[in-house]
Design an enzyme around this catalytic site. Sequence first.
Site, PDB file in Angstrom:
ATOM      1  N   ARG A  75     -66.960  23.996  31.052  1.00  0.00           N
ATOM      2  CA  ARG A  75     -67.992  23.910  32.086  1.00  0.00           C
ATOM      3  C   ARG A  75     -69.376  23.755  31.495  1.00  0.00           C
ATOM      4  O   ARG A  75     -70.329  23.408  32.209  1.00  0.00           O
ATOM      5  CB  ARG A  75     -67.928  25.154  32.968  1.00  0.00           C
ATOM      6  CG  ARG A  75     -66.552  25.360  33.602  1.00  0.00           C
ATOM      7  CD  ARG A  75     -66.296  26.811  33.962  1.00  0.00           C
ATOM      8  NE  ARG A  75     -64.870  27.045  34.217  1.00  0.00           N
ATOM      9  CZ  ARG A  75     -63.982  27.276  33.257  1.00  0.00           C
ATOM     10  NH1 ARG A  75     -64.372  27.308  31.991  1.00  0.00           N
ATOM     11  NH2 ARG A  75     -62.713  27.445  33.560  1.00  0.00           N
ATOM     12  N   LYS A  94     -65.425  21.023  46.737  1.00  0.00           N
ATOM     13  CA  LYS A  94     -65.331  22.474  46.944  1.00  0.00           C
ATOM     14  C   LYS A  94     -66.606  23.197  46.522  1.00  0.00           C
ATOM     15  O   LYS A  94     -67.129  24.041  47.259  1.00  0.00           O
ATOM     16  CB  LYS A  94     -64.119  23.029  46.192  1.00  0.00           C
ATOM     17  CG  LYS A  94     -63.824  24.483  46.483  1.00  0.00           C
ATOM     18  CD  LYS A  94     -64.518  25.384  45.492  1.00  0.00           C
ATOM     19  CE  LYS A  94     -64.382  26.840  45.936  1.00  0.00           C
ATOM     20  NZ  LYS A  94     -65.072  27.721  44.967  1.00  0.00           N
ATOM     21  N   PRO A 149     -65.465  25.741  52.119  1.00  0.00           N
ATOM     22  CA  PRO A 149     -64.913  25.666  50.755  1.00  0.00           C
ATOM     23  C   PRO A 149     -63.397  25.862  50.757  1.00  0.00           C
ATOM     24  O   PRO A 149     -62.911  26.890  51.222  1.00  0.00           O
ATOM     25  CB  PRO A 149     -65.605  26.830  50.025  1.00  0.00           C
ATOM     26  CG  PRO A 149     -66.831  27.129  50.836  1.00  0.00           C
ATOM     27  CD  PRO A 149     -66.472  26.793  52.245  1.00  0.00           C
ATOM     28  N   ASP A 155     -60.556  26.335  48.496  1.00  0.00           N
ATOM     29  CA  ASP A 155     -60.063  26.638  47.150  1.00  0.00           C
ATOM     30  C   ASP A 155     -58.577  26.988  47.219  1.00  0.00           C
ATOM     31  O   ASP A 155     -57.954  26.883  48.268  1.00  0.00           O
ATOM     32  CB  ASP A 155     -60.876  27.781  46.540  1.00  0.00           C
ATOM     33  CG  ASP A 155     -60.497  29.118  47.166  1.00  0.00           C
ATOM     34  OD1 ASP A 155     -60.215  29.137  48.377  1.00  0.00           O
ATOM     35  OD2 ASP A 155     -60.469  30.123  46.445  1.00  0.00           O
TER      36      ASP A 155
END
Length: 294
Positions: free
Chosen positions: A179, A221, A238, A240
Site C-alpha cells: 500500500r 469500495k 462500502p 467489503d
Amino acid sequence: MFTRATQEAHTFIPVRNYSLGETLTSGQAFRWREVDREWEGVIGKRWVRLSQETGAIRAAAFETGSVEDWSWLKNYLQSETDLDRVISTFPRDQHMRAAISACPGLRLLKQEPWECLASFILSSTKQIVQIQQIIGLLCERFGEPIDTPSGRTVHTFPSAERVAAITEEDLRCCKMGFRAPYLRASAQMIARGDLDLSGIARLDVENARGELMRLPGVGRKIADCVLLFAYHFQEAFPLDVWILNAMRHLYFARRRPSPKGLLKFTQTYFGPNAGYAQQYLFHYMRTRIGRAKK
DNA sequence: ATCCAGGACCACT
DNA sequence: AGTGGTCATGGA
C-alpha cells in the site's frame, strides 16, 4: 518571551441515543483507544479524551489557548444528528432489526477527508487491529507531536504534503507493504493540487466518487468509505467482504449474486440512508455474528 | 500450517 | 464486462 499556556478544557455535550463505544470501535476511525473506560484520540491538532455519561458525552481537549467553541467536536461526533429519524428510514426486516438492537447508539462520525482517505488506502486486505497498528506507526513517525496532560506525547495524522515527501522505503517501515506506493502517489497528487479534496463536497455523488477513484489505490469500495465517513454522502455503500457475506447470508441465502448486482439491490432496498444502514450491518456482523458467516 | 483480512490493479478472455 | 493472479503482513 511568552509561551501560551497549553491547558485542558472540559465540556459536556448533551446526547440522546449515542454510544461512544459502538461508534469508536465500528471500523470507521482507527485512532481511538480505550483507557480506563475513557476514549483517547486525536482530532486535527487536538488531543481529546471522551467518556460516556447518561445523557451526555464528557469531553476534555488539550490545546493552546482557551476552548470556548466546541463545534469542531460536535461536528466530528455528529452529536446533534437525530438518530431515530435516520433509523426510521431503514428497511424493517428481521436482520436490520437485529443489527439495530445489537448496536444501539451506533453513529457515523464526520471525519477529515485526508485522514479518512489515507486510512482506507491503508485498510485493504487488513484486519482492523492491523490498520490501527499501521496508522499508529505512520502518525508516531511522521505526525506532529502534541503534548498531553499525562506527559505522554501523541501525534497528529501527517498531512498529505508531509506524506508526499516520505520515501516509499520509509513508508514500508510502517508495515503497510504494497500500500506504500499507493499512499505516497495519492498524497503527491493531492499535495500538487491535481485533486482538490475540499472541492469534492460540492459535487454530486457520482462525480465525487469518480474524482476519488482517480487516486491510485482507490477503487469503488475505498471511495465509498471516504464518501460516507468524511463527506456524508448517505447513498455511498462500502461493499467489503463482511458486507458481501452478510448480504449473501442474510438476504440471498446462498445464491451468489455478483457484487454489482448486490450494489444495485442495496441502493433501492436500504433507502436514502443506505450507508448508515450498512454501518449497522457491518458492525453487527463483525462483533455479534463473527464466524457464523458463509 | 493454511486461510484470510473494511481491495486495487493488471493481464487475460 | 467478467475472472484470476499478485501485491505485504500478521491474526486467527
